[in-house]
Every structure is written in structure tokens, then in C-alpha cells.
Design a protein around this motif. Structure first.
Motif, short mmCIF file in Angstrom:
data_model
loop_
_atom_site.label_atom_id
_atom_site.label_comp_id
_atom_site.label_asym_id
_atom_site.label_seq_id
_atom_site.Cartn_x
_atom_site.Cartn_y
_atom_site.Cartn_z
N MET A 301 4.47 -2.22 -5.96
CA MET A 301 5.45 -3.18 -5.45
C MET A 301 6.55 -3.43 -6.47
O MET A 301 7.71 -3.66 -6.10
CB MET A 301 4.77 -4.51 -5.10
CG MET A 301 4.09 -4.49 -3.74
SD MET A 301 3.01 -5.93 -3.48
CE MET A 301 4.21 -7.23 -3.29
N GLN A 305 10.29 -2.86 -5.61
CA GLN A 305 11.25 -3.96 -5.77
C GLN A 305 12.49 -3.50 -6.54
O GLN A 305 13.62 -3.80 -6.13
CB GLN A 305 10.55 -5.07 -6.53
CG GLN A 305 11.09 -6.45 -6.29
CD GLN A 305 10.16 -7.50 -6.88
OE1 GLN A 305 9.40 -7.25 -7.82
NE2 GLN A 305 10.20 -8.70 -6.33
N GLU A 308 14.57 -1.26 -4.38
CA GLU A 308 15.32 -2.05 -3.41
C GLU A 308 16.55 -2.67 -4.07
O GLU A 308 17.65 -2.68 -3.52
CB GLU A 308 14.40 -3.12 -2.82
CG GLU A 308 15.01 -4.00 -1.74
CD GLU A 308 15.51 -3.20 -0.53
OE1 GLU A 308 14.92 -2.15 -0.24
OE2 GLU A 308 16.50 -3.64 0.09
N LYS A 318 11.24 -10.87 -1.33
CA LYS A 318 9.88 -10.39 -1.59
C LYS A 318 9.25 -10.99 -2.85
O LYS A 318 8.08 -10.79 -3.11
CB LYS A 318 9.88 -8.86 -1.71
CG LYS A 318 10.43 -8.10 -0.51
CD LYS A 318 9.35 -7.84 0.51
CE LYS A 318 9.89 -7.13 1.75
NZ LYS A 318 10.19 -5.72 1.51
N VAL A 321 6.22 -12.96 -2.14
CA VAL A 321 5.09 -12.09 -1.80
C VAL A 321 4.42 -11.63 -3.09
O VAL A 321 3.20 -11.67 -3.25
CB VAL A 321 5.56 -10.88 -0.98
CG1 VAL A 321 4.41 -9.90 -0.75
CG2 VAL A 321 6.15 -11.32 0.35
N LEU A 385 11.25 -14.50 5.22
CA LEU A 385 10.84 -13.14 5.55
C LEU A 385 10.45 -13.04 7.02
O LEU A 385 10.80 -12.10 7.71
CB LEU A 385 9.67 -12.75 4.64
CG LEU A 385 9.36 -11.27 4.48
CD1 LEU A 385 10.52 -10.55 3.82
CD2 LEU A 385 8.10 -11.07 3.66
N GLU B 199 0.71 -4.14 10.66
CA GLU B 199 2.10 -4.59 10.83
C GLU B 199 2.35 -5.04 12.26
O GLU B 199 3.06 -6.02 12.51
CB GLU B 199 3.07 -3.48 10.43
CG GLU B 199 3.01 -3.25 8.92
CD GLU B 199 4.03 -2.25 8.40
OE1 GLU B 199 4.55 -1.46 9.21
OE2 GLU B 199 4.29 -2.28 7.18
N ALA B 233 1.58 -11.14 5.77
CA ALA B 233 2.72 -10.40 5.22
C ALA B 233 2.41 -9.89 3.82
O ALA B 233 2.78 -8.76 3.46
CB ALA B 233 3.97 -11.29 5.19
N ASN B 236 0.26 -6.87 4.09
CA ASN B 236 1.06 -5.72 4.54
C ASN B 236 1.91 -5.14 3.43
O ASN B 236 2.02 -3.92 3.29
CB ASN B 236 1.96 -6.12 5.71
CG ASN B 236 1.19 -6.28 7.00
OD1 ASN B 236 0.00 -5.93 7.06
ND2 ASN B 236 1.83 -6.82 8.02
N GLU B 237 2.55 -6.02 2.64
CA GLU B 237 3.39 -5.52 1.55
C GLU B 237 2.57 -4.75 0.54
O GLU B 237 3.01 -3.70 0.03
CB GLU B 237 4.11 -6.69 0.86
CG GLU B 237 5.19 -7.34 1.68
CD GLU B 237 6.36 -6.40 1.99
OE1 GLU B 237 6.63 -5.50 1.19
OE2 GLU B 237 6.98 -6.58 3.05
N ARG B 240 1.58 -1.40 2.12
CA ARG B 240 2.69 -0.46 2.29
C ARG B 240 3.14 0.11 0.94
O ARG B 240 3.27 1.32 0.80
CB ARG B 240 3.87 -1.11 3.00
CG ARG B 240 4.96 -0.07 3.24
CD ARG B 240 6.24 -0.57 3.90
NE ARG B 240 6.02 -1.58 4.90
CZ ARG B 240 6.33 -2.85 4.73
NH1 ARG B 240 6.86 -3.26 3.59
NH2 ARG B 240 6.13 -3.72 5.68
N SER B 241 3.33 -0.77 -0.04
CA SER B 241 3.78 -0.28 -1.34
C SER B 241 2.78 0.72 -1.93
O SER B 241 3.16 1.76 -2.46
CB SER B 241 3.97 -1.44 -2.31
OG SER B 241 4.94 -2.32 -1.82
#
Lengths: 392, 328
Positions: A301, A305, A308, A318, A321, A385, B199, B233, B236-237, B240-241
Motif C-alpha cells: 500500500m 500510495q 498514486e 487513503k 485506510v 472514500l 469489492e 474498505a 479491500n485496500e 488489492r494492494s
């Protein structure tokens, strides 16, 4: 997608690794007090003098002007080398005040403060939360009136981490009498040596006194210290926090990876009360494997990030998150290790270096509360989000 | 280092999502008990041969593109036969003619979820009338000729697929492709489908929470609903990552790719399991009805979690002492 580091990235990693190997302080950081703050200043000065401070800061402000990915590589190498954690008394200066001044400060503010921040000469503390304004930051009441070319501040702030060591404070105050909520606030630089400031330490359940309540009694701050516009302090404060919720904890995210590997090692050699190895306990192994998987995801992530950021110039919403996942995983890890350690866990004298796992266990609540509680992070995700209807 | 979809990857993901939303919307599963596989529809657009060799009519793309497609397939609970067919083509890759037939959807295959082991009965999911059955593990992918008349059908929780048991004698070895490549691709595909399910579960409850009112307010305004949605969420993040990272590491041949893929599978399974649960719970009564889509996701999540064996095997690589050296 690709996971290929450029030649420049690889070269940077090699140089960072080699420099860190030869320059890690020989002595451990003192647990607390002025000696700890001096240790942090010395390490930051060393980084500055050897050209490692502000990896991703623009060159015009004394940084190295390198891409975000090399900032991540730097933190990875620091974690790998066991270098001093940057989440220390320099944190607010380097991760809050610096980026906020770069984004919103005047030329004079930048010229004075940024070199001092990078070199470890000035330490900063935060002045956002109040005894009656924590999660609901916008209800803050500490106020100031304009008197000539000064603001005169009265009120109190709390959770002032390392305030006793700080030279400056990022102070968020109400400057329009009678204003409500997000309006009428101002973000101002407060010199901590100004007359009228007093501080009372708050002893935490960790047994230390790293946080304080700060009181302001007719404290005079020059108007030249206002960052951003008078009355638009909320906007300035959100740029401070969005940075923290965006990439400000990258080093900690990556340090978690090292801690998980240490926990796996611990589970491989620690025997439970029945004499079996912890790693052979099915419940422990399954929790540990999931924590390891989450830690890998946190690293992925982190790269997602910054990719992105590279694509759109904005880290997006994010950050919340990430904070939930990092602090939740960290808590799960320290709680699992507490179980593995059995009675050893209970032997604790407050010294982080001597009893790191018990310390981390107690710290895990600081993690899930400071910088916006987990509940506030969920609200931000729901609003920004998921775009769910708002009740507030 | 770039861990977000580039323009080509985005195009594939969007094309797969559009195709599946038009041709295989989730609601189709209410119309008939058994999901018509319609492999030809997939073959026509090349979806069955994304990563198959060009000599077999495939596109010779990589595991990343395949992952993006399977995520879109998962989102619509798309036909499991598509996954089986891709695996069968991988098992047959040294027999170009057979591989081409599988990529073109001309011959079908069932999926062996309990492969032959001595005299123990085998278990399959998919079409018992298919001429082939495929099994995959870390040692390789194996294609068998299938004599379906010896199989007994079992009822399956996920009613969109057939489930059968039978004697190992109903299988005749046809083709074996050694190596762990097919196994890792299968892990990535299953993880991608699980992530798609997770998702979809979040999208479903978010849509409902914006509309449904209780006590004079949209339920999405209640923290009792908002906070579990936020946790969905987060799962999911993470899934996915990690899946993007793992698929890319596999494509690039990293030394730690197997561990990364194992982590991706654990996290995608967790996201699917917990999000399909939360989706039903947060819907309230309507969520447990047959006419609602929520149970379709729950049942498919359970199928996917079992497809490649118990998750316990994933622990070993993650807890190995040297795990993750390459990460630095």
C-alpha cells in the motif's frame, strides 16, 4: 505495474545502507527526558551534516529534492539498520511543521525555520487538541485577539507531546470572536519561550510523562507568525494532518515489518507453558501469518500510495485506510506477543529498551488514538472514500 | 517502481468489467439454478487465452492482466468454468492443438478439487459431461480424460456450479505440465476473484446505505453502519494492494514471489469471507432473502476459499525464518 527500482534508486539504497552501517549511534536512545531530546537532536544534526536530512524536501529548502520512492527506501534502510526512529522529539518539526510551512508559509518563515528544522536545531510540538476539543477539533476554544501587530492568546491545549523539549509550537486558535466550528481559526507559530506559557505533565499508563497540558495567559505572538491567512487556520491544519495521514508514518509502517520478523523469531524460540514451541501452536501460527500478510500489504500500500501521488499529485483519502491498517496490525502484533511471552510479559519497569514488547503493547493504544482515533478515521473513510450520508 | 494500473492495464480491467457487467450480470444467477457457462462468449473476445501462448491462439500476456480479468469475473460471480478452462489450457500447454481447443472453448473441462490419491474418491466442480478434468498443485497441472458417467452429483451450497464425487478410475491421465507456474497463476486468479467478491459486497452495502432509511434517517448516517463499511474498505485496500504487488512480483520472477502470492491469497480470502458476512448483516432482513444478491456473494466466497485447499498451507512461507529477505 512494475516493481523495478531505477539505477538511481538502487544506488541511493546502497549508499544509504553503507552510511547507516557506519553511523548508527553506538549507544541506545535514553528512554525519556532531556537526554532523549538531546539524542534526537544529535542524530538529526548528524543526518543533516552528512546530507541525509529531508530526502523528499525540495532542494531550495535544504532538502535533497529526491523522489518519494527514495524517501521510502531511506526509511526502509533505517528500519533495517535499526537506526533511531524518527517518531521522536523531532517528529512534529519534520513531519508537521516543515511540510506545512513549505505548503503555506511566507518566504521569511520558510527561510528562518526550515533549515533549523532539518538540522535538528529546533524541536516543535503540536497545539491542536484541547481538554474539550479532541476528536471534535473544530470545537476548540483557545482564542486570541489582535493587539497592534501581535495576537494575544488565552486558553489551554493538551496532549502536547514532548512540549517540554520544544522550541516552537504549531498553535491552532480562534482569532474571530464568536466564530463557530471551522471558521475563524488561525494556525500560528508560537515561540515556546514567550512569557505566559506554562506546562503541566500528564503521566500516562506507560509510566512516562511525554505528554502535557499547556496553558496560555496573555501570550503575545507577532502577527508575522501567522501561517496561511488569518481565519483560514482550518485549511492550514488540514494540510498538516493530510500529510500525516498520507505519508507521514511511512517509516513506522516499514519498521512494523522488522518487528513482525522479530516476533516470528521470538515464536520460534519461545516455549509455552506446556513446553511446546509457540510457533507450533496452530492458533498462534495462524494469527502470526495473517499479521505478516497484513505487514506485506502495508508495504504494498505504501508503494501504491506513492504511485498514486506520482500519477495524480495527490495521495487521496487513503491515508485513513493506512492508519487503520497499520495501527490495527501493530496492536494485533503486540497483543499476540504478549500472549506468547506469558509471565515474561508482566516483568516491566517502564524501560522501552529493556522490555520492548510490553512497552509496545501499552503504546498500541496511543497509536490507535493519537492523530485522530480509529473511530474518527472510520468517519473520514465513510465520508470521503465511500461517500455515505452524513449525520454531522 | 509503479504500483498502480498503467493505461494498458486500466484498459483491460475496464474492458473485462464492461463485458461481464453486460453479459454476465450478477442478477442472472436468480434466473436458473445452474449458471450457463457460455465459454464461447469468453473465447470470442480472447478472455480464455489471455496468458496462453500465441501458437495456441492466446494473447501471451502475463499474470497481471489475467489477475485484472479474474477480479472483474469475481465482481459478477462469473462462471467458475472460465477459471477451470484457463487452468486446463495451462496443463495442456505442451500439446498445442489441445491447448488451442481449450482456449477457444471448443472442449471443456471440470475442476478436480480433490485430485486422485490412491483409491480415495475424487471430487470435481463444474460440468460432469466435459471431456476433461484438470488438477493443479505446487508440483504441476494435470489434465485427465473424464468419464463423467461414474460420477455422483452432490448438492452444492453455491448452486451456480455442479459438484460431483466419484472413483478415481473415471480419470485417465492425458497431459502433465510440471512446475509451480500454474499453481501460482491459480492462486492469483482465485485471490482476484475473492477480491472482486469482497469489492462487490462493499459496493452493494454502500449503495443500500445511501438509500435505505430507518428512524427517519439514511442508515449510512449511522456509525453502526458506517464503521463496519469503513472496515470493509480497509480489508479491500489491503487485499488489492497485496494482490497487485504479488502478481507483479510473480510476473517479474522475484525470489519472494511465492510468499507474496500466499499473503495475497490469505488477505483476499479474509476480505471475501468477512465482507460478504458484513454485507448481509448490514442489509438486515432483506439480506437473508433468496431474491437478494447478497447470499450469492457469501456462497461464492465459500467456494473460492476451498478451491485450492485449506489456507493452512499458506502459513509456511510467511513464517519461514528467511521470509522477505528480498523485500529489502
Amino acid at each position: 505495474m512494475d516493481l523495478v527500482f531505477s539505477e538511481a534508486d538502487l544506488d541511493f539504497r546502497a549508499r544509504a545502507r553503507s552510511w547507516l552501517r557506519d553511523n548508527i549511534p553506538a549507544t541506545a536512545r535514553p528512554a525519556h527526558g532531556a537526554a532523549a531530546a538531546q539524542f534526537d537532536r544529535d542524530w538529526q544534526r548528524r543526518l543533516y551534516e552528512h546530507g541525509w536530512a529531508g530526502v523528499n524536501w525540495p532542494q531550495e529548502f535544504g532538502g535533497l529534492g529526491l523522489p518519494e520512492v527514495q524517501q521510502v527506501i531511506w526509511y526502509e534502510e533505517c528500519a533495517r539498520a535499526g537506526a533511531p526512529n524518527y517518531i521522536n522529539t523531532t517528529y512534529v518539526a519534520l513531519m508537521h511543521a516543515g511540510p506545512t510551512l513549505i505548503a503555506c508559509g511566507t518566504e521569511a518563515q520558510k527561510a528562518f525555520h526550515l533549515p533549523r528544522i532539518l538540522s535538528g536545531e529546533s524541536l516543535w510540538c503540536q497545539g491542536f487538541s484541547e481538554p474539550n476539543a479532541g476528536s471534535d477539533l473544530a470545537s476548540l476554544k483557545t482564542s486570541a485577539v489582535v493587539d497592534g501587530d501581535h495576537l494575544v492568546v488565552n486558553g489551554s491545549k493538551t496532549w502536547t507531546t514532548d512540549g517540554q523539549h520544544a522550541d516552537f509550537q504549531e498553535l491552532l486558535i480562534r482569532t474571530e470572536p464568536g466564530s463557530q466550528r471551522h471558521r475563524g481559526l488561525t494556525w500560528v507559530i508560537c515561540d515556546m519561550t514567550t512569557p505566559g506559557i506554562s506546562m503541566t505533565p500528564i503521566r500516562t499508563m506507560l509510566g512516562d510523562e511525554h505528554v502535557n497540558t499547556t496553558f496560555y495567559d496573555d501570550v503575545r505572538i507577532p502577527l508575522a507568525n501567522v501561517v496561511g491567512e488569518m481565519g483560514s487556520g482550518w485549511k492550514t491544519a488540514m494540510s498538516t494532518l493530510s500529510f500525516e495521514r498520507g505519508t507521514g508514518f511511512i517509516g513506522d509502517q516499514l519498521a512494523l515489518y522488522e518487528r513482525v520478523n522479530q516476533a516470528i523469531e521470538l515464536a520460534r524460540r519461545t516455549r509455552l507453558e506446556d513446553g511446546s514451541l509457540a510457533i507450533e501452536d496452530s492458533a498462534i501460527a495462524s494469527r502470526l501469518a495473517l499479521i505478516k500478510a497484513d505487514t506485506l500489504a502495508i508495504r504494498a500500500m505504501t508503494f501504491a500510495q506513492i504511485s498514486e501521488l506520482q500519477r495524480s499529485g495527490n495521495p487521496g483519502p487513503k491515508g485513513s485506510v493506512m492508519k487503520l491498517l497499520v495501527t490495527g496490525t501493530s496492536k494485533a502484533l503486540s497483543h499476540l506477543v504478549a500472549e506468547i511471552l506469558g509471565w515474561e510479559f508482566m516483568a516491566f519497569n517502564g524501560d522501552r529498551a529493556e522490555h520492548p514488547w510490553t512497552y509496545e503493547y501499552l503504546w498500541s493504544w496511543v497509536y490507535t488514538i493519537a492523530g485522530g482515533t480509529s473511530e474518527i478515521q472510520r468517519e473520514i473513510i465513510a465520508d470521503q472514500l465511500l461517500e455515505l450520508p452524513r449525520a454531522r | 517502481m509503479y504500483l498502480a494500473l498503467d493505461a494498458d492495464e486500466r484498459e483491460i480491467a475496464d474492458a473485462a468489467a464492461d463485458f461481464l457487467a453486460n453479459e454476465f450480470p450478477l442478477q442472472r444467477l436468480h434466473a436458473s439454478a445452474r449458471d450457463p457457462e457460455r465459454l464461447a462468449a469468453f473465447a470470442e473476445l480472447g478472455w480464455l487465452g489471455l496468458a496462453a501462448p500465441e501458437a495456441a491462439g492466446g494473447s501471451a500476456l502475463g499474470v497481471v492482466e489475467e489477475m485484472l480479468f479474474f477480479a472483474a469475473l469475481g465482481y459478477q460471480c462469473g462462471p467458475l468454468a472460465v477459471f477451470t478452462q484457463v487452468l486446463a489450457a495451462a496443463a495442456a500447454q505442451e500439446n498445442i492443438e489441445l491447448c488451442a481447443g481449450l482456449c477457444a472453448g471448443q472442449v471443456g473441462s471440470a475442476l478436480l478439487v480433490t485430485p486422485p490419491n490412491g483409491d480415495a474418491p475424487v471430487r470435481l466442480v463444474g460440468d460432469a459431461a466435459a471431456p476433461y478434468a484438470v488438477a493443479v498443485d505446487a508440483a504441476g497441472a494435470t489434465l485427465y480424460a473424464l468419464q463423467g458417467e461414474y460420477l455422483h452429483e452432490q448438492p452444492c451450497l453455491d448452486q451456480s456450479v455442479g459438484m460431483y464425487t466419484g472413483p478415481a478410475q473415471c480419470l485417465q491421465l492425458v497431459q502433465h505440465s510440471a512446475g509451480e507456474g500454474a499453481w501460482r497463476r491459480a492462486q492469483v486468479a482465485v485471490s482476484a476473484m475473492s477480491m472482486g467478491i469482497a469489492e462487490r459486497a462493499l459496493a452493494m452495502i454502500v449503495e443500500y446505505a445511501r438509500e435505505r432509511e430507518t428512524f427517519g434517517r439514511k442508515i449510512g448516517a449511522y456509525q453502526a453502519v458506517r464503521h463496519p463499511c469503513a472496515d470493509m474498505a480497509v480489508r479491500n485496500e489491503a487485499a488489492r494492494s497485496q494482490l497487485y504487488y504479488a502478481a507483479t512480483a510473480l510476473h517479474e520472477g522475484h525470489a519472494d514471489a511465492a510468499m507474496q502470492v500466499d499473503a495475497a491469497q490469505l488477505l483476499a480470502a479474509r476480505a471475501a469471507r468477512m465482507n460478504t458476512d458484513a454485507n448481509i448483516q448490514l442489509h438486515g432482513g432483506i439480506g437473508v432473502t433468496d431474491e437478494h444478491d447478497a447470499h450469492l456473494l457469501l456462497k461464492r466466497a465459500n467456494l473460492l476459499e476451498r478451491l485450492l485447499g485449506a489456507g493452512r498451507s499458506l502459513r509456511a512461507s510467511l513464517l519461514a525464518p528467511e521470509a522477505g529477505e528480498e523485500a529489502h
